[in-house]
Write a protein that holds these residues in place. Sequence first.
Motif, PDB file in Angstrom:
ATOM      1  N   THR A   1       0.829  -1.207   0.000  1.00 33.53           N
ATOM      2  CA  THR A   1       0.000   0.000   0.000  1.00 33.53           C
ATOM      3  C   THR A   1       0.861   1.253   0.000  1.00 33.53           C
ATOM      4  O   THR A   1       0.583   2.219  -0.726  1.00 33.53           O
ATOM      5  CB  THR A   1      -0.945   0.010   1.213  1.00 33.53           C
TER       6      THR A   1
ATOM      7  N   GLY B   1       1.135   4.121  -3.043  1.00 27.34           N
ATOM      8  CA  GLY B   1       1.001   5.543  -2.763  1.00 27.34           C
ATOM      9  C   GLY B   1       2.158   6.337  -3.340  1.00 27.34           C
ATOM     10  O   GLY B   1       1.975   7.431  -3.895  1.00 27.34           O
ATOM     11  N   THR B   2       3.361   5.776  -3.233  1.00 26.75           N
ATOM     12  CA  THR B   2       4.548   6.427  -3.822  1.00 26.75           C
ATOM     13  C   THR B   2       4.412   6.532  -5.323  1.00 26.75           C
ATOM     14  O   THR B   2       4.745   7.564  -5.924  1.00 26.75           O
ATOM     15  CB  THR B   2       5.813   5.627  -3.464  1.00 26.75           C
TER      16      THR B   2
ATOM     17  N   GLU C   1       1.637   6.659  -7.128  1.00 28.44           N
ATOM     18  CA  GLU C   1       0.627   7.674  -7.457  1.00 28.44           C
ATOM     19  C   GLU C   1       1.211   9.080  -7.353  1.00 28.44           C
ATOM     20  O   GLU C   1       0.963   9.929  -8.214  1.00 28.44           O
ATOM     21  CB  GLU C   1      -0.584   7.529  -6.538  1.00 28.44           C
ATOM     22  N   LYS C   2       1.999   9.322  -6.329  1.00 27.72           N
ATOM     23  CA  LYS C   2       2.577  10.652  -6.123  1.00 27.72           C
ATOM     24  C   LYS C   2       3.615  10.994  -7.186  1.00 27.72           C
ATOM     25  O   LYS C   2       3.821  12.171  -7.497  1.00 27.72           O
ATOM     26  CB  LYS C   2       3.230  10.725  -4.739  1.00 27.72           C
TER      27      LYS C   2
END
Length: 225
Positions: free
Chosen positions: A200, A204-205, A207-208
């Motif tokens: 997870t 997230g990394t 997506e950023k």
Amino acid sequence: MICYIIAMAKEAEPVIKCMKAVTDKTECGKRVVTGKLFSKEAAVVVCGVGKVNAAAGTQYAIDKLGADVIVNIGVAGGLNGSVRIAEIYGIDAAVQYDFDLTQLNGTPLGTLDECKTNYLPLSVAAGFSLKKLATGDRFNDSREDYETITRVLGADVRDMEGGAIAQVCMHAGVKCFAFKIISDLAGSGSTTEQYLNNLTLCFGTLEKNLEKITEAVYGKNTLVL
């Protein structure tokens, strides 16, 4: 067109959900999504795990989709203190550590029969710390593999696809970029448990950093090695 080659559906989802005007189909047993990513023509091929899947997906992207830039994105294992969990790194060179013609050719471990050196250079984009990648068809905690990958080959990161993708792109004359997000660190307990616990964070990394990756790959500061 840029095509993202990604091993698993869950790794590809952060990319696909950012795409617009998509077509979504299955070709040669692989999910193929085309559309626009940050206003640029793009495609995603979910190739499957391992070197053969990765090579097949890459060749499909080049031959059938007309990709002139290949970008491999995925989670990977860290091998030393220069990398950290859930951080993203660019790859400037990749080697297949389970390819060995030493006994036949007298060449260093990982040297393809058609090559003189074992590491294949990749294109690199500005703004990312660069690491060396070792690719093999194994996910394990083998001490022998670790010693080979680190002490013999000097790799920082390991995965199961990147080196094969680089090989296909080398022969096709297509630019190849790779970005790896660290899901587990050697010597920090079970890699399987770390991998599952950190996915997870890794997504997230991704997506950023996805827009940054796209801009860097298309940008004027791109350096092709």
